[in-house]
Structures are given as structure tokens and as C-alpha cells.
Design an enzyme around this catalytic site. Sequence first.
Site, PDB file in Angstrom:
ATOM      1  N   GLU A  58       0.814  -1.236   0.000  1.00 24.55           N
ATOM      2  CA  GLU A  58       0.000   0.000   0.000  1.00 24.55           C
ATOM      3  C   GLU A  58       0.841   1.277   0.000  1.00 24.55           C
TER       4      GLU A  58
ATOM      5  N   TYR B 275       3.412   2.018   2.018  1.00 22.44           N
ATOM      6  CA  TYR B 275       3.979   2.396   3.320  1.00 22.44           C
ATOM      7  C   TYR B 275       5.492   2.131   3.323  1.00 22.44           C
TER       8      TYR B 275
ATOM      9  N   ARG C  92       2.366  -8.776   4.318  1.00 20.55           N
ATOM     10  CA  ARG C  92       1.469  -8.192   3.298  1.00 20.55           C
ATOM     11  C   ARG C  92       2.347  -7.653   2.184  1.00 20.55           C
TER      12      ARG C  92
ATOM     13  N   HIS D 131      -1.526   3.919  -1.824  1.00 18.20           N
ATOM     14  CA  HIS D 131      -2.613   4.862  -1.543  1.00 18.20           C
ATOM     15  C   HIS D 131      -2.643   6.006  -2.551  1.00 18.20           C
TER      16      HIS D 131
ATOM     17  N   GLN E 100     -18.560   5.012   2.844  1.00 17.97           N
ATOM     18  CA  GLN E 100     -19.130   6.238   3.417  1.00 17.97           C
ATOM     19  C   GLN E 100     -19.003   6.356   4.931  1.00 17.97           C
TER      20      GLN E 100
HETATM   21  P1  FAD Z   1     -36.717   7.352   0.848  1.00 12.75           P
HETATM   22  O1  FAD Z   1     -35.665   6.502   0.292  1.00 12.75           O
HETATM   23  O2  FAD Z   1     -37.205   8.514   0.076  1.00 12.75           O
HETATM   24  O3  FAD Z   1     -37.953   6.409   1.205  1.00 12.75           O
HETATM   25  C1  FAD Z   1     -39.203   6.909   1.616  1.00 12.75           C
HETATM   26  C2  FAD Z   1     -40.282   5.873   1.336  1.00 12.75           C
HETATM   27  O4  FAD Z   1     -41.481   6.277   1.942  1.00 12.75           O
HETATM   28  C3  FAD Z   1     -40.578   5.699  -0.142  1.00 12.75           C
HETATM   29  O5  FAD Z   1     -40.514   4.313  -0.475  1.00 12.75           O
HETATM   30  C4  FAD Z   1     -41.999   6.253  -0.293  1.00 12.75           C
HETATM   31  O6  FAD Z   1     -42.744   5.567  -1.301  1.00 12.75           O
HETATM   32  C5  FAD Z   1     -42.569   5.974   1.080  1.00 12.75           C
HETATM   33  N1  FAD Z   1     -43.711   6.829   1.467  1.00 12.75           N
HETATM   34  C6  FAD Z   1     -43.825   8.183   1.384  1.00 12.75           C
HETATM   35  N2  FAD Z   1     -44.997   8.587   1.919  1.00 12.75           N
HETATM   36  C7  FAD Z   1     -45.651   7.472   2.319  1.00 12.75           C
HETATM   37  C8  FAD Z   1     -46.894   7.228   2.970  1.00 12.75           C
HETATM   38  N3  FAD Z   1     -47.719   8.198   3.338  1.00 12.75           N
HETATM   39  N4  FAD Z   1     -47.247   5.945   3.243  1.00 12.75           N
HETATM   40  C9  FAD Z   1     -46.414   4.916   2.896  1.00 12.75           C
HETATM   41  N5  FAD Z   1     -45.236   5.103   2.297  1.00 12.75           N
HETATM   42  C10 FAD Z   1     -44.850   6.364   2.034  1.00 12.75           C
HETATM   43  N6  FAD Z   1     -27.188   7.673  -0.469  1.00 12.75           N
HETATM   44  C11 FAD Z   1     -26.023   7.273  -0.016  1.00 12.75           C
HETATM   45  O7  FAD Z   1     -25.789   7.319   1.193  1.00 12.75           O
HETATM   46  N7  FAD Z   1     -25.051   6.814  -0.852  1.00 12.75           N
HETATM   47  C12 FAD Z   1     -25.235   6.754  -2.172  1.00 12.75           C
HETATM   48  O8  FAD Z   1     -24.339   6.337  -2.894  1.00 12.75           O
HETATM   49  C13 FAD Z   1     -26.464   7.179  -2.682  1.00 12.75           C
HETATM   50  N8  FAD Z   1     -26.688   7.162  -4.007  1.00 12.75           N
HETATM   51  C14 FAD Z   1     -27.878   7.584  -4.480  1.00 12.75           C
HETATM   52  C15 FAD Z   1     -28.096   7.572  -5.844  1.00 12.75           C
HETATM   53  C16 FAD Z   1     -29.302   7.969  -6.339  1.00 12.75           C
HETATM   54  C17 FAD Z   1     -29.516   7.976  -7.821  1.00 12.75           C
HETATM   55  C18 FAD Z   1     -30.346   8.375  -5.463  1.00 12.75           C
HETATM   56  C19 FAD Z   1     -31.696   8.767  -6.005  1.00 12.75           C
HETATM   57  C20 FAD Z   1     -30.136   8.403  -4.115  1.00 12.75           C
HETATM   58  C21 FAD Z   1     -28.890   8.027  -3.613  1.00 12.75           C
HETATM   59  N9  FAD Z   1     -28.634   8.072  -2.254  1.00 12.75           N
HETATM   60  C22 FAD Z   1     -27.438   7.647  -1.789  1.00 12.75           C
HETATM   61  C23 FAD Z   1     -29.586   8.674  -1.307  1.00 12.75           C
HETATM   62  C24 FAD Z   1     -30.376   7.634  -0.494  1.00 12.75           C
HETATM   63  O9  FAD Z   1     -31.003   6.726  -1.348  1.00 12.75           O
HETATM   64  C25 FAD Z   1     -31.345   8.364   0.395  1.00 12.75           C
HETATM   65  O10 FAD Z   1     -30.646   9.169   1.294  1.00 12.75           O
HETATM   66  C26 FAD Z   1     -32.227   7.416   1.187  1.00 12.75           C
HETATM   67  O11 FAD Z   1     -32.954   6.588   0.336  1.00 12.75           O
HETATM   68  C27 FAD Z   1     -33.191   8.170   2.091  1.00 12.75           C
HETATM   69  O12 FAD Z   1     -33.910   7.211   2.805  1.00 12.75           O
HETATM   70  P2  FAD Z   1     -35.353   7.473   3.441  1.00 12.75           P
HETATM   71  O13 FAD Z   1     -35.821   6.170   3.943  1.00 12.75           O
HETATM   72  O14 FAD Z   1     -35.281   8.603   4.396  1.00 12.75           O
HETATM   73  O15 FAD Z   1     -36.278   7.971   2.259  1.00 12.75           O
HETATM   74  P1  NAP Z   2     -27.128  17.629  -3.096  1.00 15.54           P
HETATM   75  O1  NAP Z   2     -25.864  16.897  -2.937  1.00 15.54           O
HETATM   76  O2  NAP Z   2     -27.590  18.504  -2.000  1.00 15.54           O
HETATM   77  O3  NAP Z   2     -27.024  18.463  -4.437  1.00 15.54           O
HETATM   78  C1  NAP Z   2     -28.061  19.266  -4.893  1.00 15.54           C
HETATM   79  C2  NAP Z   2     -27.593  20.091  -6.084  1.00 15.54           C
HETATM   80  O4  NAP Z   2     -28.684  20.845  -6.536  1.00 15.54           O
HETATM   81  C3  NAP Z   2     -26.481  21.042  -5.746  1.00 15.54           C
HETATM   82  O5  NAP Z   2     -25.512  20.945  -6.748  1.00 15.54           O
HETATM   83  C4  NAP Z   2     -27.147  22.417  -5.717  1.00 15.54           C
HETATM   84  O6  NAP Z   2     -26.199  23.297  -6.265  1.00 15.54           O
HETATM   85  C5  NAP Z   2     -28.361  22.230  -6.602  1.00 15.54           C
HETATM   86  N1  NAP Z   2     -29.528  22.984  -6.135  1.00 15.54           N
HETATM   87  C6  NAP Z   2     -30.044  23.042  -4.879  1.00 15.54           C
HETATM   88  N2  NAP Z   2     -31.153  23.823  -4.861  1.00 15.54           N
HETATM   89  C7  NAP Z   2     -31.355  24.269  -6.109  1.00 15.54           C
HETATM   90  C8  NAP Z   2     -32.320  25.114  -6.702  1.00 15.54           C
HETATM   91  N3  NAP Z   2     -33.314  25.654  -6.013  1.00 15.54           N
HETATM   92  N4  NAP Z   2     -32.207  25.372  -8.016  1.00 15.54           N
HETATM   93  C9  NAP Z   2     -31.212  24.849  -8.749  1.00 15.54           C
HETATM   94  N5  NAP Z   2     -30.255  24.047  -8.236  1.00 15.54           N
HETATM   95  C10 NAP Z   2     -30.330  23.758  -6.926  1.00 15.54           C
HETATM   96  O7  NAP Z   2     -28.308  16.599  -3.342  1.00 15.54           O
HETATM   97  P2  NAP Z   2     -28.436  15.370  -4.301  1.00 15.54           P
HETATM   98  O8  NAP Z   2     -27.470  15.363  -5.407  1.00 15.54           O
HETATM   99  O9  NAP Z   2     -29.869  15.310  -4.634  1.00 15.54           O
HETATM  100  O10 NAP Z   2     -28.104  14.157  -3.377  1.00 15.54           O
HETATM  101  C11 NAP Z   2     -28.954  13.842  -2.266  1.00 15.54           C
HETATM  102  C12 NAP Z   2     -28.189  13.097  -1.231  1.00 15.54           C
HETATM  103  O11 NAP Z   2     -27.926  11.782  -1.681  1.00 15.54           O
HETATM  104  C13 NAP Z   2     -26.866  13.773  -0.980  1.00 15.54           C
HETATM  105  O12 NAP Z   2     -26.894  14.472   0.242  1.00 15.54           O
HETATM  106  C14 NAP Z   2     -25.874  12.664  -0.977  1.00 15.54           C
HETATM  107  O13 NAP Z   2     -25.290  12.505   0.301  1.00 15.54           O
HETATM  108  C15 NAP Z   2     -26.636  11.412  -1.326  1.00 15.54           C
HETATM  109  N6  NAP Z   2     -25.905  10.788  -2.420  1.00 15.54           N
HETATM  110  C16 NAP Z   2     -24.664  10.331  -2.199  1.00 15.54           C
HETATM  111  C17 NAP Z   2     -23.939   9.781  -3.219  1.00 15.54           C
HETATM  112  C18 NAP Z   2     -22.554   9.227  -2.990  1.00 15.54           C
HETATM  113  O14 NAP Z   2     -21.934   8.791  -3.929  1.00 15.54           O
HETATM  114  N7  NAP Z   2     -22.056   9.227  -1.790  1.00 15.54           N
HETATM  115  C19 NAP Z   2     -24.477   9.716  -4.486  1.00 15.54           C
HETATM  116  C20 NAP Z   2     -25.748  10.210  -4.691  1.00 15.54           C
HETATM  117  C21 NAP Z   2     -26.441  10.757  -3.651  1.00 15.54           C
HETATM  118  P3  NAP Z   2     -26.365  24.890  -6.278  1.00 15.54           P
HETATM  119  O15 NAP Z   2     -27.191  25.208  -5.053  1.00 15.54           O
HETATM  120  O16 NAP Z   2     -24.980  25.449  -6.234  1.00 15.54           O
HETATM  121  O17 NAP Z   2     -27.024  25.181  -7.547  1.00 15.54           O
HETATM  122 FE1  SF4 Z   3     -17.779   0.631   4.702  1.00 18.76          FE
HETATM  123 FE2  SF4 Z   3     -20.111  -0.349   5.535  1.00 18.76          FE
HETATM  124 FE3  SF4 Z   3     -19.950   0.926   3.180  1.00 18.76          FE
HETATM  125 FE4  SF4 Z   3     -18.874  -1.526   3.547  1.00 18.76          FE
HETATM  126  S1  SF4 Z   3     -21.038  -0.976   3.608  1.00 18.76           S
HETATM  127  S2  SF4 Z   3     -17.906   0.186   2.528  1.00 18.76           S
HETATM  128  S3  SF4 Z   3     -18.120  -1.353   5.615  1.00 18.76           S
HETATM  129  S4  SF4 Z   3     -19.597   1.790   5.183  1.00 18.76           S
END
Ligand code: FAD
Ligand code: NAP
Ligand code: SF4
Length: 674
Positions: free
Chosen positions: A170, A172, A220, A258, A345
Site C-alpha cells: 500500500e 507504506y 502483506r 494509496h 461512506q
Molecule cells: P426514501 O428513500 O425517500 O424512502 C421513503 C419511502 O417512503 C418511499 O418508499 C416512499 O414511497 C414511502 N412513502 C412516502 N410517503 C408514504 C406514505 N404516506 N405511506 C407509505 N409510504 C410512504 N445515499 C447514499 O448514502 N449513498 C449513495 O451512494 C447514494 N446514491 C444515491 C443515488 C441515487 C440515484 C439516489 C436517487 C439516491 C442516492 N442516495 C445515496 C440517497 C439515499 O437513497 C437516500 O438518502 C435514502 O434513500 C433516504 O432514505 P429514506 O428512507 O429517508 O427515504
Molecule cells: P445535493 O448533494 O444537495 O445536491 C443538490 C444540487 O442541486 C447542488 O448541486 C445544488 O447546487 C443544486 N440545487 C439546490 N437547490 C437548487 C435550486 N433551487 N435550483 C437549482 N439548483 C439547486 O443533493 P443530491 O445530489 O440530490 O443528493 C442527495 C443526497 O444523496 C446527498 O446528500 C448525498 O449525500 C446522497 N448521495 C450520495 C452519493 C454518494 O456517492 N455518496 C451519491 C448520490 C447521492 P447549487 O445550489 O450550487 O445550484
Molecule cells: Fe464501509 Fe459499511 Fe460501506 Fe462496507 S457498507 S464500505 S463497511 S460503510
Amino acid sequence: MTVAATRYPHLLNSLDLGFTTLKNRVLMGSMHTGLEEQKDGFNRMAEYFGQRAAGGVGLIVTGGVAPNRAGWVAPFSLRLSSASQVGNHRIVTERVHAEGGKICMQILHAGRYGYHPLCVAPSRIKAPINRFRPWALTGKGVTSTIDDFRNCSALARESGYDGVEIMGSEGYLINQFIAAKTNKRTDRWGGDYENRIRFAVNIVESVRREAGEDFIIVYRLSMLDLVKDGSSWDEIVQLAREIEKAGATIINTGIGWHEARVPTIATMVPRAGFSWVTKRLMGEVSIPLITSNRINMPDVAEQVLAEGCADMVSMARPFLADPEWVNKTASGRVDEINTCIGCNQACLDNIFSRKTASCLVNPRACHETQLPFVETEVSKKVAVVGAGPAGLSCAATAAARGHKVTLFEASAKIGGQFLIARAIPGKGEFEETLRYFKRQLELHEVDVRLEHRATFEDLKEYDEIVVATGVIPRQLEIPGIDGENVATYSEIISGQKKAGERVAIIGAGGIGFDTALFLLHGEREHDTIDSFLTHWGVDKEYRLRGGLGDTRVESPAREIHILQRKQSKPGVSLGKTTGWIHRLELKKNGVKFRVGVEYLSIDENGLWINQGEREQLVSVDTVVVCAGQVSEPGLMKELDEKGIGYHVIGGAEKAAELDAKKAIGDGVAIADSL
Ligand code: FAD
Ligand code: NAP
Ligand code: SF4
């Protein structure tokens, strides 16, 4: 023989090391967790490792322990250099042995990666990922460092460890001696290869001399440096043979320094994507070899061993995700494994932010003493609304504790936003998290009501209500936003709408980056190991030193523009240890970034913006909105109006800075409190 033993004959087979026997072929690989330096760290580590030992792992390796102060990874990192420190380590070894486990302590000298002004190296050459320039060790400094390794291993033995792992990979210190790029010495420790590996070989010899024959020494070895002027394959074979001769018991695989710019453990690396490297070394030495990197489920581990890639597999992060990985495998409960999704993460990203490691899918990891699982004494009727990551973890945990749980989900499937996320290239592992939760709901008899949008009427009979209704995409008010050529990320990723060849993405957050990747690669995801290696310029034939070849830039599927209003660098919110991969990937595909923009309107020609006081057109076929999200307020408003109390978690609680780590963490925390 049990059914599981028949299904995983290689994985569950014992390994005879002559003086001791490992009960299976599974090594819990070394991982720094941040517990090492904490006030109550040894007691917390005892519980953390104890649970993994009880979970059946064959051999545990601790996080790195420095043999002296210069070897610290960071100031005041864990060090073992005097007898006064032995008592603390005994807390850990005694606990692991009480659980029937075996444990080695890793000796890690960071060399020029040490993040402090006392760091040393073979030569005074700064690492590109460190701001401190190392001091070059004098000849006397080299021999006293070797002696510090010897002393450290003697103290490890006194502490009750079954052996040590000597960290030689790695990038080191030991690795820095081996590679010509970091070793410009002209004495007996530099120059030709024999001189450069003398440091590594002398360390193993002196540790073996001191420890005697009945002590495990894992070395390693960097089998693929992935940096320019790294080792050639012939040199790696030569080193392995010398290390065996010097007295190592086992050789473990190290992949990539790294500072290498090739992903080696992140989720886009295909499972077992580097086991071919270890396979090349099989037969060149007679001691057992361990392979590693992105092995996370029993079937892939078994396949790696059955194909003769190695004698044993190392997994580190999968044991954060699930301490019981081995026992579940051995008892035929593979579908109950909480799978590591390779996101980094909560483990590596936390460590690089100087926080204690944990796990996105298992918030109890490294917090075993603070967040213990406790069965409830009073079983309550609990309603959880929303089956996204927050609701799933809450419902599964509350039910496992003994509550009677009903889970309402408006859509036809559990998963929430994970159902969208899993379609992103390299995020297929999210599927495993959904499988895990689905099985937990079955096991703990959660009453799951799909296609049921919960209202006040459904909830009034419950003792506890947990609102986990998540988030919805933010609606923007830009003239033309309702046009045919505009889509949300969820419409694009779920296939409801198709994007044209030229796309503007509004928003440069995690989802904006993910959507760009989806539009670039779509189904062209690196689903085979060879296509992944070619894409990242790894040469399996080792034609060049370090295993680097030419990177192949495929012609991008689309022209993509990503825009944001802020002036900051796009993608700053991406993961600390993985963000660079996404930024590099988009750059390689010619994605254009625009910051500091104001959105004016959208028409059939594309997106009109104001940037640098200049009105201009981003000429595209499709505009995709990835502008963050807002909480889904409906249900909470209704409950508030009726005066009904409830708990709120995940995106429903706070949409800003939401991720699955928070969502799952909230779910467990609330379930524990019920
Ligand atoms: P949600 O996932 O929004 O789930 C809410 C649920 O509640 C939904 O299934 C909805 O249908 C249901 N619901 C709403 N109202 C009602 C009701 N009245 N009755 C019954 N059901 C209801 N996060 C990461 O940490 N790492 C990532 O790499 C990552 N990548 C992402 C990539 C993409 C493309 C997207 C879209 C998201 C990504 N996220 C990632 C974000 C992550 O998926 C969200 O932070 C997470 O899903 C939030 O979880 P939640 O349970 O709070 O809400
Ligand atoms: P986000 O990270 O908060 O990004 C939102 C983007 O939208 C920003 O670039 C912001 O930039 C823009 N924005 C916000 N308000 C706006 C407005 N009113 N008009 C126009 N642009 C606006 O949110 P996200 O991309 O939706 O992701 C949601 C969460 O999912 C994140 O917090 C992240 O942690 C998680 N996630 C994580 C990964 C991962 O790989 N770890 C991948 C996907 C998602 P400006 O305000 O500068 O325009
Ligand atoms: Fe790290 Fe847990 Fe994500 Fe695996 S699932 S990479 S152990 S945070």
C-alpha cells in the site's frame, strides 16, 4: 457434513499452519477504526473484535500499530514499543481468545505517508498525498527501525497475539524501500533490487528469530503497485521467495499504493476484481497465500478459492457490515448476511474525517459498547411509514427487539430511493441491502403493507408511529421547466423518460454525478473484471512496472454539461475517499462543468443561463433536474393537525445533507429507543 459445508467446501475448510490450525479460510483484514486512539479504546476494541471472533472468523488482523514514533500514521497513533503498553493489548487478545478466535497484530510503519513532521522514508521525497516531506533515514536509522519491528513483535507476543502481520504494501515504509521511485539511496539499502528488498527481508528474519517458530508471521506483499516505476512481476516473485525464506508463515496480497489513481476497493470494482493477481503467485512459493479486495459474499469467496486464486480470502469491511458473516455462511443463512456495499461512506470516509469508523449498513459497527442490541421488555404495537432505508432499518430493528411492527409503503416495492440508486453503474450492491432488509422483515414477522399510502386513519391504533416518508425531488420554477425536453433524475434512471445525445444536468451533487454516469455508461457498466481493468489502465501482463498500462477512453455515449449556482468546485460533497473516482471518470468522458450560473429559461434549443454576467445558451436536447430534494410533508401535516405524536427519521426529518448513512442510522437509533 452440513449443507453449508458442502456448498462452501474450500471456504470452510481448516488451514493447518504446522504449529497451529485456522478453523476456516477467512481472514478479517486489517482496518484502522479510530478506536485505537480513544480513551476507552481497548475495551471498545475488545468488544468489536470479540464479536467478530464469536462470529466465527478464522483469523483476525488488527488495525496498524506503529513500531516507533516516526512510524505513526498521524500524531499519537497507536504504537507498541514499550512493556508498559502490553496490558492494554491483553484486554483485546484475552477477549478474542475467550471467543475461540485467533488474532494477529499488524505492525505498520507509515514512512512518508505519516501525517506529521517526524515522518521518515528511504529518501527525502514527498508523497503526492501528504503535505509533510519525510526525513531520509540514516544507515543507523534503518537498522534501528528494523530493531523496532523486532521489539514490537516481541511485545505483541507478550500481549497474547497469535502473530503479527508486517505491512509491506500500500505504499507504506517497507514498500517505499522496495520501489526505485521512492528509494534513491546509494548504500546497502538502495540501488539494485536485492538492496532495496533487504529492509523487508531483514525485518521478517529478525521478527522470526525473536518470536520463535510457533508464531504466525503474515507478510502483506504489494503484488500490484499501480504506480509508475513500481515493481515488475519478476521482482514480486523474487521478493515473495525471499520473504518465505526469511520465515513468513503466510503471504497476504496488497493492491495499489494509496497514491494510485485506480480504484481498488470502491464499489465500482467488480467483486474479486484483483484475485487474479494472487493467482499469478500461486505455486511460486510453498506457504499459503491470501487474496483480497472486494470479496464480500460467500459464493464469490468460495469461487476464488475453488479456482485456485489463493489459499485463503481476506475481507475487512464485510466484517463491519456483519460480524456474524462466517457463522451465517456455515449455518446456511447466507440470505441473512448484511452485505458490505463497498461505499466507504461510514468506514474510510469517517477515518479520513478523523471520526470513528462505522458502517452505512450497520451503525452498530465500532460502536458495540454504545449501541448494544437489547431485546425489549415491553412489546409495543409500532407503525413505521415508508420502506426506504430509514423505515426498513427501523422496522427490522424494532421487530428484532420484540415489538409488533407494521410497515406501510406507498409503492409496490420496498427500498425507497435505493430502488433508483441501484441502477447507477457501480451501485448494483445496493440490491444486497434490499435483500438483507427483506429477509429481516420476514424473519421478524413484520406486517408489510405494500401499495398502501398510510393516513391518520391507519395509524391511530398504534402505540408508536415512526414517519419515514423520505424525500421527493425539488421542483424548480424556471420558465419552460414543464417542457417535453425536461426530466427529473428519477424519470431518467427509472427509464420513464429517455435523454437525447446532448444533456444539461441542473445540480452537481451526488445525484447529478450519478445521473451523468448513468447517461454515459448505462448498460455499458464494467460488468467484467477485464473491462474494468482495461478501462482503468491496469495491465494483467505487467508489461510495464507497477502493472500500469494505457487507459482506454471509450468515446462517450453523450455530450454532458453539469451546472451549479455556487462558485465552489463541483462534486465537493462527494465521498472523501471515492469522490476523486467520480470526478476523474466524468473528466475522462469529457463532461463539461459550469459553476456560478443562474438559470433563466428552457426552450426547444436547450437551457438559457447567465454566467459571468453573460446570457448564453447551453445547447442540449434534454435538461435533467438533479437539484436536491425536499421532505415529503403530507402525512406529518395530517398527524400534526390531529395532535398525534410521532417520531420522524431519515429524509422525512431533514432532506438537506441526507444520505443512506443518516437514514439507516436514524432508523436503528429510534428503534432502539422504543
Ligand atoms: P426514501 O428513500 O425517500 O424512502 C421513503 C419511502 O417512503 C418511499 O418508499 C416512499 O414511497 C414511502 N412513502 C412516502 N410517503 C408514504 C406514505 N404516506 N405511506 C407509505 N409510504 C410512504 N445515499 C447514499 O448514502 N449513498 C449513495 O451512494 C447514494 N446514491 C444515491 C443515488 C441515487 C440515484 C439516489 C436517487 C439516491 C442516492 N442516495 C445515496 C440517497 C439515499 O437513497 C437516500 O438518502 C435514502 O434513500 C433516504 O432514505 P429514506 O428512507 O429517508 O427515504
Ligand atoms: P445535493 O448533494 O444537495 O445536491 C443538490 C444540487 O442541486 C447542488 O448541486 C445544488 O447546487 C443544486 N440545487 C439546490 N437547490 C437548487 C435550486 N433551487 N435550483 C437549482 N439548483 C439547486 O443533493 P443530491 O445530489 O440530490 O443528493 C442527495 C443526497 O444523496 C446527498 O446528500 C448525498 O449525500 C446522497 N448521495 C450520495 C452519493 C454518494 O456517492 N455518496 C451519491 C448520490 C447521492 P447549487 O445550489 O450550487 O445550484
Ligand atoms: Fe464501509 Fe459499511 Fe460501506 Fe462496507 S457498507 S464500505 S463497511 S460503510
